[in-house]
Design a protein around this motif. Structure first.
Motif, PDB file in Angstrom:
ATOM      1  N   LYS A  40       1.635   6.335  -7.194  1.00 37.94           N
ATOM      2  CA  LYS A  40       0.167   8.067  -7.502  1.00 37.94           C
ATOM      3  C   LYS A  40       1.593   9.262  -6.942  1.00 37.94           C
ATOM      4  CE  LYS A  40      -4.583   8.656  -6.296  1.00 37.94           C
ATOM      5  NZ  LYS A  40      -5.697   8.633  -4.889  1.00 37.94           N
ATOM      6  N   ALA A  41       1.766   9.019  -6.012  1.00 34.66           N
ATOM      7  CA  ALA A  41       2.890  11.025  -5.622  1.00 34.66           C
ATOM      8  C   ALA A  41       3.405  10.618  -7.095  1.00 34.66           C
ATOM      9  CB  ALA A  41       3.511  10.959  -4.564  1.00 34.66           C
ATOM     10  N   ALA A  42       4.252   9.791  -7.186  1.00 37.76           N
ATOM     11  CA  ALA A  42       5.750  10.155  -8.978  1.00 37.76           C
ATOM     12  C   ALA A  42       4.565  10.823  -9.502  1.00 37.76           C
ATOM     13  CB  ALA A  42       6.188   8.474  -8.662  1.00 37.76           C
ATOM     14  N   THR A  43       3.400   9.361 -10.399  1.00 36.29           N
ATOM     15  CA  THR A  43       2.725   9.802 -11.336  1.00 36.29           C
ATOM     16  C   THR A  43       2.029  11.140 -11.864  1.00 36.29           C
ATOM     17  OG1 THR A  43       1.718   7.175 -11.297  1.00 36.29           O
ATOM     18  CG2 THR A  43       1.179   9.347 -13.413  1.00 36.29           C
ATOM     19  N   ALA A  44       1.611  11.491 -10.222  1.00 36.11           N
ATOM     20  CA  ALA A  44       1.063  12.800 -10.630  1.00 36.11           C
ATOM     21  C   ALA A  44       2.133  13.971 -10.945  1.00 36.11           C
ATOM     22  CB  ALA A  44       0.241  13.583  -9.515  1.00 36.11           C
ATOM     23  N   LEU A  45       3.408  13.560  -9.968  1.00 38.62           N
ATOM     24  CA  LEU A  45       4.379  15.098 -10.463  1.00 38.62           C
ATOM     25  C   LEU A  45       4.345  14.435 -11.740  1.00 38.62           C
ATOM     26  CD1 LEU A  45       6.547  16.818  -9.184  1.00 38.62           C
ATOM     27  CD2 LEU A  45       8.103  14.890  -8.900  1.00 38.62           C
ATOM     28  N   ALA A  46       5.275  13.168 -11.911  1.00 40.31           N
ATOM     29  CA  ALA A  46       5.615  12.700 -14.083  1.00 40.31           C
ATOM     30  C   ALA A  46       4.269  13.537 -14.864  1.00 40.31           C
ATOM     31  CB  ALA A  46       5.706  11.481 -13.496  1.00 40.31           C
ATOM     32  N   ALA A  55       1.019  -1.289  -0.232  1.00 42.61           N
ATOM     33  CA  ALA A  55       0.027   0.063   0.196  1.00 42.61           C
ATOM     34  C   ALA A  55       1.062   1.454  -0.004  1.00 42.61           C
ATOM     35  CB  ALA A  55      -0.884  -0.367   1.182  1.00 42.61           C
ATOM     36  N   GLY A  56       2.003   0.888   0.783  1.00 43.44           N
ATOM     37  CA  GLY A  56       3.277   2.441   0.628  1.00 43.44           C
ATOM     38  C   GLY A  56       3.477   2.297  -0.917  1.00 43.44           C
ATOM     39  N   ARG A  99       0.659   6.992   5.530  1.00 44.41           N
ATOM     40  CA  ARG A  99      -0.294   7.110   6.592  1.00 44.41           C
ATOM     41  C   ARG A  99      -0.827   9.114   6.515  1.00 44.41           C
ATOM     42  NH1 ARG A  99       2.862   6.802  11.059  1.00 44.41           N
ATOM     43  NH2 ARG A  99       4.486   8.176   9.776  1.00 44.41           N
ATOM     44  N   GLU A 100       0.033   9.253   5.405  1.00 43.38           N
ATOM     45  CA  GLU A 100      -1.161  11.341   5.699  1.00 43.38           C
ATOM     46  C   GLU A 100      -2.164  10.797   4.849  1.00 43.38           C
ATOM     47  OE1 GLU A 100      -0.003  14.077   4.856  1.00 43.38           O
ATOM     48  OE2 GLU A 100       1.866  13.853   6.352  1.00 43.38           O
ATOM     49  N   PRO A 101      -3.061  11.264   4.987  1.00 38.38           N
ATOM     50  CA  PRO A 101      -4.295  11.234   4.952  1.00 38.38           C
ATOM     51  C   PRO A 101      -4.782  11.525   3.128  1.00 38.38           C
ATOM     52  CG  PRO A 101      -4.618  13.451   6.220  1.00 38.38           C
ATOM     53  CD  PRO A 101      -3.097  12.250   6.593  1.00 38.38           C
ATOM     54  N   SER A 102      -3.959  12.292   2.583  1.00 38.34           N
ATOM     55  CA  SER A 102      -3.897  12.423   1.280  1.00 38.34           C
ATOM     56  C   SER A 102      -2.139  12.250   0.529  1.00 38.34           C
ATOM     57  CB  SER A 102      -4.572  13.676   0.698  1.00 38.34           C
ATOM     58  OG  SER A 102      -4.911  14.107  -0.759  1.00 38.34           O
ATOM     59  N   PRO A 103      -1.312  11.742   1.298  1.00 40.64           N
ATOM     60  CA  PRO A 103       0.010  11.465   0.358  1.00 40.64           C
ATOM     61  C   PRO A 103       0.664  12.256  -0.201  1.00 40.64           C
ATOM     62  CG  PRO A 103      -0.810   9.236  -0.073  1.00 40.64           C
ATOM     63  CD  PRO A 103      -2.486   9.701   0.365  1.00 40.64           C
ATOM     64  N   GLU A 124       9.598   6.425  -0.211  1.00 38.86           N
ATOM     65  CA  GLU A 124       7.873   6.373   0.445  1.00 38.86           C
ATOM     66  C   GLU A 124       8.973   6.516   2.238  1.00 38.86           C
ATOM     67  OE1 GLU A 124       5.569   2.424   2.914  1.00 38.86           O
ATOM     68  OE2 GLU A 124       6.800   2.713   0.209  1.00 38.86           O
ATOM     69  N   GLY A 125       8.745   7.094   2.926  1.00 43.68           N
ATOM     70  CA  GLY A 125       8.865   6.833   4.287  1.00 43.68           C
ATOM     71  C   GLY A 125       7.594   7.523   5.539  1.00 43.68           C
TER      72      GLY A 125
END
Length: 132
Positions: free
Chosen positions: A9-15, A2-3, A118-122, A88-89
């Protein structure tokens, strides 16, 4: 996993915002008693799990899996100069292996973002940190 999905997902948004592509770099550490070609987790298992996640992305995504003894050295050697790295960290004050790797990569001239799953919206939290 999941992490890893939150980080991807964060990397995809950034890319997507940068018009870039993603390379998932995995430095799988093989302990010294084992032969380097015989990791404790089969390479095929790791590749299959990552391929499944990568297939869901709308950004060009490749996977590079390295079997190694030293994770930090392998990551440093595998990255191209001035890379954007998403790790991830867990956020917190205690130093972790991920934070040490991030600090080392920043010293090497890379742009590093740590995503706490763990952030609500990482994704949004990570992108806010990049913009700061």
């Amino acid at each position: 996993m999941a992490g890893t999905q939150a980080t991807l997902k964060a990397a995809t948004a950034l890319a997507h915002d940068l018009g870039a592509r993603i390379t998932i770099l995995v430095a799988q550490v093989v302990p010294y008693p084992l032969d380097l070609r015989c990791p404790p987790v089969p390479v095929e298992f790791t590749e299959q799990a990552l391929c499944t996640m990568a297939a869901d992305q709308d950004v060009e995504t490749t996977i590079k899996l390295y079997l190694c003894r030293d994770r930090q050295r392998t990551v440093r050697q595998a990255l191209k100069p001035d890379s954007m790295v998403v790790i991830e960290g867990r956020q917190g004050w205690w130093p972790t292996a991920d934070k040490r790797l991030a600090r080392m990569l920043r010293r090497d001239g890379h742009h590093v973002m740590i995503v706490d799953p763990r952030e609500p919206s990482p994704v949004e939290a990570a992108l806010e940190k990049v913009e700061q």
